[in-house]
Design a protein around this motif. Structure first.
Motif, short mmCIF file in Angstrom:
data_model
loop_
_atom_site.label_atom_id
_atom_site.label_comp_id
_atom_site.label_asym_id
_atom_site.label_seq_id
_atom_site.Cartn_x
_atom_site.Cartn_y
_atom_site.Cartn_z
N GLN A 6 27.21 54.84 32.78
CA GLN A 6 27.29 53.78 31.80
C GLN A 6 26.10 53.88 30.84
O GLN A 6 24.96 53.88 31.26
CB GLN A 6 27.30 52.40 32.47
CG GLN A 6 27.46 51.26 31.48
CD GLN A 6 27.44 49.91 32.18
OE1 GLN A 6 27.24 49.85 33.39
NE2 GLN A 6 27.64 48.85 31.43
N MET A 8 23.34 52.76 28.75
CA MET A 8 22.56 51.53 28.67
C MET A 8 21.31 51.71 27.82
O MET A 8 20.59 50.75 27.57
CB MET A 8 22.18 51.06 30.07
CG MET A 8 23.36 50.73 30.96
SD MET A 8 22.83 50.24 32.63
CE MET A 8 21.91 48.74 32.26
N GLU A 10 19.02 52.57 24.47
CA GLU A 10 19.05 52.45 23.01
C GLU A 10 17.80 53.10 22.45
O GLU A 10 16.68 52.82 22.89
CB GLU A 10 19.10 50.99 22.59
CG GLU A 10 19.07 50.79 21.07
CD GLU A 10 18.95 49.33 20.67
OE1 GLU A 10 18.96 49.07 19.44
OE2 GLU A 10 18.80 48.48 21.57
N TRP A 56 14.89 52.12 25.02
CA TRP A 56 14.93 50.82 25.69
C TRP A 56 16.16 50.67 26.57
O TRP A 56 17.25 51.15 26.22
CB TRP A 56 14.94 49.69 24.66
CG TRP A 56 13.70 49.60 23.81
CD1 TRP A 56 13.47 50.24 22.63
CD2 TRP A 56 12.53 48.82 24.09
NE1 TRP A 56 12.23 49.92 22.14
CE2 TRP A 56 11.62 49.05 23.02
CE3 TRP A 56 12.16 47.97 25.13
CZ2 TRP A 56 10.37 48.44 22.97
CZ3 TRP A 56 10.92 47.37 25.06
CH2 TRP A 56 10.03 47.59 24.01
N ARG A 57 15.97 50.05 27.71
CA ARG A 57 17.08 49.59 28.54
C ARG A 57 16.96 48.06 28.55
O ARG A 57 16.19 47.49 29.30
CB ARG A 57 16.98 50.14 29.97
CG ARG A 57 18.15 49.71 30.86
CD ARG A 57 17.88 50.04 32.32
NE ARG A 57 17.93 51.48 32.60
CZ ARG A 57 16.97 52.17 33.18
NH1 ARG A 57 15.84 51.56 33.54
NH2 ARG A 57 17.12 53.45 33.42
N GLY A 58 17.70 47.44 27.65
CA GLY A 58 17.52 46.00 27.45
C GLY A 58 16.13 45.74 26.90
O GLY A 58 15.74 46.28 25.86
N LYS A 59 15.33 44.95 27.62
CA LYS A 59 13.96 44.65 27.19
C LYS A 59 12.93 45.56 27.87
O LYS A 59 11.73 45.38 27.68
CB LYS A 59 13.63 43.19 27.49
CG LYS A 59 14.47 42.19 26.69
CD LYS A 59 14.04 40.76 26.99
CE LYS A 59 14.85 39.76 26.16
NZ LYS A 59 14.43 38.35 26.43
N GLU A 60 13.42 46.53 28.64
CA GLU A 60 12.51 47.43 29.36
C GLU A 60 12.36 48.74 28.59
O GLU A 60 13.33 49.42 28.28
CB GLU A 60 13.07 47.73 30.76
CG GLU A 60 12.21 48.70 31.55
CD GLU A 60 12.90 49.19 32.82
OE1 GLU A 60 12.24 49.88 33.61
OE2 GLU A 60 14.11 48.89 33.00
#
Length: 324
Positions: A6, A8, A10, A56-60
């Motif tokens: 998947q 995830m 960016e 980035w993976r979300g905010k990480e």
């Protein structure tokens, strides 16, 4: 082909507002060095346009990609990781699982193509500079039509083992001591830099990548990471070694090594290197002498000197990828 996973991640191009997040990741990464801190990278922003990315993976923030483009060049469609540094490319916070590594490169390559780049050149971070070395990148390059275009030979010492200095090198160190040579850690770049420039030009027909002004600026910014050791005879500098140190990642690296004719006659370089190795042994994990090749051509005498201090060979590779 990318393993089914998947998506995830960016990729976002670096901006000045990312500096704090960037530096934090570099400091805690498994394969970043202080050369990737923004304060170091941006000293030559007038010559290189930054095209680095954050993943980035979300905010990480999980990784960054250190890259740029030479300003005032005809090759505007070539992205280099990194054109102003010895190495660059993907730097990760913790070692990525291979499917995530594949996704990271997939997302990045799409971003590079969207920026209009048609060729990517990567100089991966060598093992000696990594807190946790891995060859997952190399396997990915092999599987995805990256071409090995250059291979250089670096010399490294494992500082967790006893030093193994040859009789010839020890004899040179003794000769230097008997000559009255003194060695100290110094900020006297103004005395050493003209000596370095002259020696590099006479020996190799090249200039040092850093100007005197630039190296002084960088040393003032990073006094714990950049040190100059000089050898003096009768108070005159006859040789020196500029050392790059990264305690966070466990290595010391000789960025510049040089001596004038008088220094060569008394074994100044061997004496400085012996002094440095005695200092870093037990305090760092790995020592890098730098390469003994120029565009793949071996300098046998230079390699023999480094082997005399117990160094072994490690490869430094350059890869290219067509993005069309």
């Amino acid at each position: 082909m990318i393993t089914q996973v998947q998506k995830m991640l960016e990729a976002r191009r670096y901006t000045a507002s990312d500096a704090e997040d960037w530096d934090k990741l570099i400091d805690h990464s498994v394969n970043g060095t202080f050369l990737f801190r923004r304060g170091f990278m941006e000293y030559h922003a007038d010559r290189f346009e930054d095209f680095s990315y954050l993943l980035w993976r979300g905010k990480e923030l999980v990784a960054v990609f250190v890259a740029g483009r030479v300003r005032n060049t005809l090759e505007l469609q070539t992205l280099v990781a990194h054109p102003g540094l010895t190495y660059g490319g993907l730097v990760v916070a913790t070692e990525l699982k291979y499917p995530v590594l594949e996704e990271a490169y997939s997302v990045l390559l799409e971003a590079f193509q969207a920026e209009g780049f048609s060729k990517l050149i990567i100089k991966p971070v060598a093992r000696v500079f990594c807190r946790q070395a891995t060859e997952a990148n190399i396997f990915y390059f092999h599987q995805n039509n990256f071409v090995l275009t250059r291979r250089e030979l670096n010399s490294v010492i494992d500082l967790t083992q006893s030093l193994n200095i040859s009789k010839g090198r020890k004899d040179n160190i003794r000769k230097a001591r008997k000559s009255g040579l003194t060695i100290d850690c110094s900020n006297d770049f103004k005395s050493f830099w003209p000596l370095l420039i002259d020696n590099l030009w006479q020996t190799h027909g090249v200039q040092p990548p850093h100007s005197e002004k630039e190296i002084i600026l960088l040393q003032q910014k990073y006094p714990k990471n950049i040190k100059l050791y000089v050898a003096r005879l009768d108070e005159t500098v006859v040789g020196g070694v500029v050392l790059f140190l990264d305690p966070l990642h466990g290595f010391a690296h000789t960025q510049y090594i040089s001596a004038n004719e008088r220094g060569k006659q008394v074994g100044a370089v061997d004496a400085i290197l012996g002094h440095i190795l005695a200092e870093v042994h037990g305090n760092f994990l790995r020592f890098s002498f730098g390469i003994s090749t120029a565009k793949g051509i071996l300098n046998s005498g230079l390699l023999a000197q480094k082997e005399g201090f117990g160094a072994t060979v490690e490869l430094i590779d350059v890869y290219e990828k067509c993005l069309l």
